[in-house]
Structures are given as structure tokens and as C-alpha cells.
Design a protein around this motif. Structure first.
Motif, PDB file in Angstrom:
ATOM      1  N   LEU A   2      13.446   9.054   8.985  1.00 35.66           N
ATOM      2  CA  LEU A   2      12.704   7.908   8.457  1.00 35.66           C
ATOM      3  C   LEU A   2      12.524   8.025   6.946  1.00 35.66           C
ATOM      4  CD1 LEU A   2       9.890   7.600  11.169  1.00 35.66           C
ATOM      5  CD2 LEU A   2      11.952   6.204  10.962  1.00 35.66           C
ATOM      6  N   LEU A   3      12.100   9.199   6.496  1.00 36.46           N
ATOM      7  CA  LEU A   3      11.912   9.426   5.066  1.00 36.46           C
ATOM      8  C   LEU A   3      13.245   9.347   4.333  1.00 36.46           C
ATOM      9  CD1 LEU A   3       9.409  12.411   5.337  1.00 36.46           C
ATOM     10  CD2 LEU A   3       8.858  10.056   4.727  1.00 36.46           C
ATOM     11  N   GLY A   4      14.281   9.928   4.941  1.00 39.16           N
ATOM     12  CA  GLY A   4      15.604   9.892   4.333  1.00 39.16           C
ATOM     13  C   GLY A   4      16.132   8.479   4.195  1.00 39.16           C
ATOM     14  N   ALA A   5      15.863   7.633   5.185  1.00 42.45           N
ATOM     15  CA  ALA A   5      16.323   6.248   5.126  1.00 42.45           C
ATOM     16  C   ALA A   5      15.666   5.495   3.974  1.00 42.45           C
ATOM     17  CB  ALA A   5      16.040   5.541   6.452  1.00 42.45           C
ATOM     18  N   LEU A   6      14.358   5.644   3.843  1.00 44.32           N
ATOM     19  CA  LEU A   6      13.652   4.959   2.765  1.00 44.32           C
ATOM     20  C   LEU A   6      14.123   5.451   1.397  1.00 44.32           C
ATOM     21  CD1 LEU A   6      10.103   4.991   4.379  1.00 44.32           C
ATOM     22  CD2 LEU A   6      11.473   2.940   3.913  1.00 44.32           C
ATOM     23  N   TYR A   7      14.409   6.750   1.301  1.00 47.74           N
ATOM     24  CA  TYR A   7      14.851   7.324   0.025  1.00 47.74           C
ATOM     25  C   TYR A   7      16.272   6.866  -0.304  1.00 47.74           C
ATOM     26  CZ  TYR A   7      15.397  10.803  -3.688  1.00 47.74           C
ATOM     27  OH  TYR A   7      15.595  11.415  -4.906  1.00 47.74           O
ATOM     28  N   THR A   8      17.165   6.902   0.664  1.00 43.53           N
ATOM     29  CA  THR A   8      18.537   6.497   0.397  1.00 43.53           C
ATOM     30  C   THR A   8      18.651   4.984   0.200  1.00 43.53           C
ATOM     31  OG1 THR A   8      19.021   6.416   2.783  1.00 43.53           O
ATOM     32  CG2 THR A   8      19.578   8.457   1.608  1.00 43.53           C
ATOM     33  N   TYR A   9      17.675   4.243   0.689  1.00 48.80           N
ATOM     34  CA  TYR A   9      17.637   2.800   0.446  1.00 48.80           C
ATOM     35  C   TYR A   9      17.301   2.501  -1.014  1.00 48.80           C
ATOM     36  CZ  TYR A   9      16.629  -2.158   1.261  1.00 48.80           C
ATOM     37  OH  TYR A   9      16.646  -3.533   1.225  1.00 48.80           O
ATOM     38  N   GLY A  10      16.557   3.437  -1.632  1.00 52.37           N
ATOM     39  CA  GLY A  10      16.251   3.272  -3.048  1.00 52.37           C
ATOM     40  C   GLY A  10      14.787   3.328  -3.407  1.00 52.37           C
ATOM     41  N   TYR A  11      13.903   3.558  -2.429  1.00 50.11           N
ATOM     42  CA  TYR A  11      12.478   3.634  -2.743  1.00 50.11           C
ATOM     43  C   TYR A  11      12.152   4.941  -3.465  1.00 50.11           C
ATOM     44  CZ  TYR A  11      11.393  -0.401   0.217  1.00 50.11           C
ATOM     45  OH  TYR A  11      11.317  -1.660   0.745  1.00 50.11           O
ATOM     46  N   PRO A  12      11.344   4.887  -4.532  1.00 54.70           N
ATOM     47  CA  PRO A  12      10.887   6.119  -5.188  1.00 54.70           C
ATOM     48  C   PRO A  12       9.989   6.919  -4.245  1.00 54.70           C
ATOM     49  CG  PRO A  12      10.538   4.185  -6.596  1.00 54.70           C
ATOM     50  CD  PRO A  12      10.874   3.677  -5.226  1.00 54.70           C
ATOM     51  N   VAL A  13       9.889   8.218  -4.505  1.00 51.38           N
ATOM     52  CA  VAL A  13       9.093   9.101  -3.644  1.00 51.38           C
ATOM     53  C   VAL A  13       7.662   8.615  -3.509  1.00 51.38           C
ATOM     54  CG1 VAL A  13       8.108  11.418  -3.452  1.00 51.38           C
ATOM     55  CG2 VAL A  13      10.524  11.141  -4.027  1.00 51.38           C
ATOM     56  N   ASP A  14       7.040   8.215  -4.620  1.00 48.27           N
ATOM     57  CA  ASP A  14       5.634   7.784  -4.565  1.00 48.27           C
ATOM     58  C   ASP A  14       5.467   6.543  -3.688  1.00 48.27           C
ATOM     59  OD1 ASP A  14       4.952   9.885  -6.201  1.00 48.27           O
ATOM     60  OD2 ASP A  14       4.909   8.685  -8.044  1.00 48.27           O
ATOM     61  N   ASP A  15       6.433   5.634  -3.721  1.00 52.29           N
ATOM     62  CA  ASP A  15       6.361   4.444  -2.872  1.00 52.29           C
ATOM     63  C   ASP A  15       6.532   4.806  -1.399  1.00 52.29           C
ATOM     64  OD1 ASP A  15       5.987   2.939  -5.117  1.00 52.29           O
ATOM     65  OD2 ASP A  15       7.971   2.003  -5.110  1.00 52.29           O
ATOM     66  N   ILE A  16       7.422   5.764  -1.113  1.00 50.36           N
ATOM     67  CA  ILE A  16       7.611   6.198   0.272  1.00 50.36           C
ATOM     68  C   ILE A  16       6.321   6.821   0.800  1.00 50.36           C
ATOM     69  CG2 ILE A  16       8.905   7.719   1.819  1.00 50.36           C
ATOM     70  CD1 ILE A  16      11.253   7.526  -0.172  1.00 50.36           C
ATOM     71  N   PHE A  17       5.653   7.611  -0.019  1.00 54.35           N
ATOM     72  CA  PHE A  17       4.381   8.214   0.391  1.00 54.35           C
ATOM     73  C   PHE A  17       3.386   7.122   0.780  1.00 54.35           C
ATOM     74  CE2 PHE A  17       0.100   9.779  -0.413  1.00 54.35           C
ATOM     75  CZ  PHE A  17       0.107  10.994   0.242  1.00 54.35           C
ATOM     76  N   ARG A  18       3.313   6.070  -0.024  1.00 54.23           N
ATOM     77  CA  ARG A  18       2.385   4.970   0.266  1.00 54.23           C
ATOM     78  C   ARG A  18       2.775   4.272   1.564  1.00 54.23           C
ATOM     79  NH1 ARG A  18       3.301   0.010  -0.267  1.00 54.23           N
ATOM     80  NH2 ARG A  18       5.062   0.331  -1.696  1.00 54.23           N
ATOM     81  N   ILE A  38       4.490   5.401   4.138  1.00 55.63           N
ATOM     82  CA  ILE A  38       4.292   6.262   5.301  1.00 55.63           C
ATOM     83  C   ILE A  38       2.814   6.441   5.630  1.00 55.63           C
ATOM     84  CG2 ILE A  38       4.565   8.633   6.160  1.00 55.63           C
ATOM     85  CD1 ILE A  38       7.118   6.994   6.259  1.00 55.63           C
ATOM     86  N   THR A  39       2.004   6.672   4.626  1.00 57.94           N
ATOM     87  CA  THR A  39       0.594   6.974   4.886  1.00 57.94           C
ATOM     88  C   THR A  39      -0.218   5.745   5.249  1.00 57.94           C
ATOM     89  OG1 THR A  39       0.143   6.859   2.495  1.00 57.94           O
ATOM     90  CG2 THR A  39       0.560   9.040   3.443  1.00 57.94           C
ATOM     91  N   THR A  40       0.285   4.554   4.952  1.00 59.15           N
ATOM     92  CA  THR A  40      -0.462   3.348   5.324  1.00 59.15           C
ATOM     93  C   THR A  40       0.071   2.696   6.596  1.00 59.15           C
ATOM     94  OG1 THR A  40       0.936   1.967   3.894  1.00 59.15           O
ATOM     95  CG2 THR A  40      -1.100   2.841   2.935  1.00 59.15           C
ATOM     96  N   GLY A  41       1.224   3.169   7.100  1.00 61.77           N
ATOM     97  CA  GLY A  41       1.756   2.466   8.242  1.00 61.77           C
ATOM     98  C   GLY A  41       2.505   3.259   9.278  1.00 61.77           C
ATOM     99  N   GLU A  70       8.337  -2.822  11.245  1.00 62.11           N
ATOM    100  CA  GLU A  70       7.884  -2.361   9.930  1.00 62.11           C
ATOM    101  C   GLU A  70       9.047  -1.799   9.115  1.00 62.11           C
ATOM    102  OE1 GLU A  70       5.016  -1.262   6.879  1.00 62.11           O
ATOM    103  OE2 GLU A  70       5.290  -2.848   8.371  1.00 62.11           O
ATOM    104  N   LEU A  71       9.913  -1.052   9.768  1.00 60.61           N
ATOM    105  CA  LEU A  71      11.082  -0.528   9.066  1.00 60.61           C
ATOM    106  C   LEU A  71      11.979  -1.665   8.575  1.00 60.61           C
ATOM    107  CD1 LEU A  71      11.982   2.446  11.428  1.00 60.61           C
ATOM    108  CD2 LEU A  71      11.162   2.633   9.077  1.00 60.61           C
ATOM    109  N   GLU A  72      12.135  -2.694   9.398  1.00 60.18           N
ATOM    110  CA  GLU A  72      12.980  -3.822   8.994  1.00 60.18           C
ATOM    111  C   GLU A  72      12.355  -4.589   7.835  1.00 60.18           C
ATOM    112  OE1 GLU A  72      15.726  -7.275  11.056  1.00 60.18           O
ATOM    113  OE2 GLU A  72      14.294  -6.137  12.268  1.00 60.18           O
TER     114      GLU A  72
END
Length: 259
Positions: A46-62, A64-67, A90-92
């Protein structure tokens, strides 16, 4: 041996403990390591998908922790298991193309073929079904159907999927967030079950660890449960601090197939 700033990155499963991966990623970025491909299982996928999609680390943290856990719909299916439908929605929302081909960096997702009893590595076609399959904890969630096949959590067969990256990347860095801590609550049934699962899963990571060039495994990650989403900031800091304190850019050099 010349320093190499490119690496394939492997992200283990581990539930909420997977947030330590984000701290590791942040530290790697600061050290100038560019990730050219990611393979992951469960939370790592899940984290890898968001990162390879282009989200910055700080955005991924937000995100993941809110949803992350909030979007696991608390509704029983006819089989008596929980549904992952809301997590998929949510992922979509964050990756609307729902395709491996839409990712900016190559991603490989490990899931377990329930009938064959073996790992499957997804890396093309629809993205979100593969992510849900990889995250589908057996006996908790309804198995995910892809084609005519049922899939469950990739951690059952490959919780640290190094193998599919080994031939693609000359340097493999793995982030593993499942060390087994010495202390646990012997009176807590959930803690005992989780510890037993960790012991079983760690069994299929031994060979994978030997295939890595750099293994990042923060010992303090073992203090947390895979359900400790409320301690996300602390887990992020553990991953970040451990990486910065124990590794330097020179560690990330080509150690295999070097000419």
C-alpha cells in the motif's frame, strides 16, 4: 567501487508497523538514494503504491494515518468475514487510474494464491485488486477474487519480496518492520496470536534477508503492535532515526554484479 544512488526497495508487511517504512524512505531520500523500483507485501504494498504513484512521503503519512484502518468497512459478508471494499474505494480516490501502468516507478505486489498455496507477484494490469489481495489477512477479511482465483495476504508466502527485484536492480535495499521483541503481554490473547503470526511470517523472510544488499530493520519497531496506528508518529521517527544513525550514503553502493 563508485557510490550508487539508485536502489530497488523492498517493503515488508506488518500492519501499522509499516509506517516505519515511511521514516526509512524519508531518510533514504535525504541521503540521495533514488528508488528505481519497489516490491511490497500488505502494508508495504500500500505504501509502495502511493509512493510510486508520486505522493511525497509526508502526504503518504497523512493519507495512511487519517484513513488506513478507518476505511476497512466494519460490515460482515455472507462468509462471516470483513469486507475490504471501502479500503478499495479510498485507494481508488488517491489513485484513480487503478493501473500499474499509471505508476511513475515500477511496483511489484506480492499476494498468496489461496488454492495453489504459493506467492503471486502482480506488476501489470489493475492495481487496486492486487493491493487488496496483498493486504487480505486470512480469517479476518473475505479473500479477494482476481480472475477466477482467490488471494489472501502476501505475508503468508513472501513477507519480504526480494526475489522479483533481484534481477531488475543491481542494489537491493529492504525495510523490514517485524523484529520479534523480547517482551510481550502473556495475558493478552491478541498479543499471543500476533506474536505467533510474526514468528511464522519471519520464517519466510530468512532467505529473503540473505538476498538483500542492505537490510534496514529497526529493533524498536518490535515494541509496537500491527494495530498501533495511534503511535504512527513514533513509528515514523523510529524508522527515520534508525536509518540516519546506522547508515551513510556510502552504504548504498553496488555490491553485486559489479564490474
Amino acid at each position: 567501487m563508485e557510490p550508487n544512488a539508485e536502489a530497488g526497495l523492498v517493503l515488508s508487511g506488518g500492519g501499522a508497523r509499516g509506517i516505519t517504512h515511511l521514516g526509512v524512505l524519508k531518510a533514504l531520500e535525504e541521503m540521495g538514494v533514488r528508488v528505481t523500483a519497489i516490491s511490497g507485501t500488505s502494508a508495504g504494498s500500500l505504501l509502495g503504491a502511493l509512493y510510486t504513484y508520486g505522493y511525497p512521503v509526508d502526504d503518504i503519512f497523512r493519507i495512511i494515518t487519517t484513513g488506513y484502518f478507518k476505511f476497512i468497512r466494519p460490515a460482515w459478508t455472507i462468509s462471516g468475514l470483513l469486507s475490504l471494499d471501502a479500503l478499495g474505494e479510498e485507494l481508488e480516490r488517491h489513485m484513480p487510474e487503478n493501473s500499474f501502468e499509471a505508476l511513475r516507478v515500477k511496483l511489484i505486489v506480492a499476494a498468496t494464491n489461496l488454492k495453489a498455496g504459493e506467492v503471486t507477484y502482480f506488476q501489470s494490469g489493475p492495481l487496486i485488486p492486487a493491493l487488496l489481495a496483498s493486504s487480505c489477512v486470512p480469517a479476518v477479511f473475505k479473500p479477494v477474487t482476481i480472475g477466477n482465483t482467490l488471494y489472501v495476504d502476501g505475508g503468508i508466502t513472501d513477507n519480504l519480496p526480494v526475489k522479483p527485484l533481484r534481477e531488475l536492480c543491481p542494489l537491493i535495499v529492504a525495510s523490514h518492520c517485524n523484529p520479534i521483541a523480547d517482551n510481550f503481554d502473556k495475558r493478552n490473547v491478541r498479543a499471543i496470536i500476533e506474536r505467533c503470526l510474526l514468528m511464522a511470517i519471519n520464517g519466510n523472510t530468512r532467505t529473503s534477508k540473505e538476498m538483500c544488499d542492505v537490510l534496514i530493520e529497526p529493533p524498536d519497531a518490535g515494541k509496537f503492535s500491527g494495530f498501533d496506528i495511534g503511535k504512527a508518529k513514533e513509528m515514523f521517527e523510529i524508522g527515520y532515526r534508525y536509518t540516519r544513525e546506522n547508515f551513510v550514503p556510502e552504504n548504498f553502493t553496488i555490491s553485486r554484479n559489479a564490474e
